[in-house]
Design an enzyme around this catalytic site. Sequence first.
Site, mmCIF file in Angstrom:
data_model
loop_
_atom_site.group_PDB
_atom_site.id
_atom_site.type_symbol
_atom_site.label_atom_id
_atom_site.label_comp_id
_atom_site.label_asym_id
_atom_site.label_seq_id
_atom_site.Cartn_x
_atom_site.Cartn_y
_atom_site.Cartn_z
ATOM 1 N N ILE A 1 36.602 40.627 40.906
ATOM 2 C CA ILE A 1 37.976 40.406 41.556
ATOM 3 C C ILE A 1 38.497 42.009 42.204
ATOM 4 C CG2 ILE A 1 38.620 38.672 40.183
ATOM 5 C CD1 ILE A 1 39.899 40.596 38.283
ATOM 6 N N HIS A 2 37.795 43.201 41.511
ATOM 7 C CA HIS A 2 38.418 44.485 41.860
ATOM 8 C C HIS A 2 37.851 44.675 43.457
ATOM 9 C CE1 HIS A 2 34.085 45.865 40.120
ATOM 10 N NE2 HIS A 2 34.006 46.112 41.507
ATOM 11 N N GLY A 3 36.911 43.774 43.982
ATOM 12 C CA GLY A 3 36.592 43.970 45.306
ATOM 13 C C GLY A 3 37.494 43.240 46.236
#
Length: 335
Positions: free
Chosen positions: A241-243
């Site tokens: 999700i951080h991407g």
Amino acid sequence: MEFDKGNVEKFRNETLELGYSFFKSKVLLTATKLDIFNIIGEMGLSVNDVAAKLNSDEDATEIFLDAIVSLNLLKKKHNQYFNTENGKEIFIYGKEMYLGDIIVLQDVMWDAWSRLEESIVTGRPARKPDMFQDDKEETRNFIMAMHNTAITTAHILSREIDLSDCKTLIDIGGGPGTYSVFFCKENCNLEVTILDLPGTLEITRELISNSNVTHRTKLIEGDFNKEIEGRYDAAFLSNIIHGEGEKENIALIKRVYNALNDGGKIIIKDFFLDDNKASPAFPALFSLNMLLFTENGRSYSLQEIKGWLEKAGFRGLTRMNIKLPRSASVLIGKK
């Protein structure tokens, strides 16, 4: 209001040390890039030996090797340089705890971070956000780097995450497949599917072929931002999700929800920020890394992620009480 001079001096000195801390990082990155640890190998070498193998200046090489020793990454005795016992386990090719690939990736990060000012002004990444898919050598190094880091936590999470009621799991953007292999080893009835891009899965196939669980592992080429095929009892998303941006993550989590059987669980491992989004330090700094490497990615707070999960329909959200490197956390929800 009078200031405490002693506290100011302490803060001043700590700030100076922070500014100089890049010295240490660059020594490590350069030593790995020059393959110093493998050149030295199991036996000690002199400056002359190392310089001959590098075809480098002897005086400069000696200064460099002594700097590596100062960081306790090498030992020096009778003008010979040796790998430390711990160093042999993380710097020598073929070792299970090898870290060389992630350090090479950190050197790639170094180049991007040198353009941080530009990215802050423009709001644009410092390099093309291709997820290291445009160049096969970069793809290989990135996926091997992800394997290096996953090895640190996969054996922990495979024991701590309860998958006893799951027969199938999809590892979304599973990269090297490290977590999938460990989940299978810990759960003898589990079958896993690794969903990732074609270039990535070429390396995944090589890595999982060395395990004894290949018969319970399936690879699917695809883009999780477009489609997730099949139905599963669990979905695992490690550092996914951080991407992505918020909009993409909301859509992805809904896609995961639809791919799960009733009672299925979503397992998200990532760098969660506190509500103020300024701590812990690593997730806050990693947000800058995502600014440099992605279109819309960043670190997110636990509350943000919980909100997406609840909006998708997940219930019983639980943050695991487990300590992982770099302030990583695990959040689990049920359909």
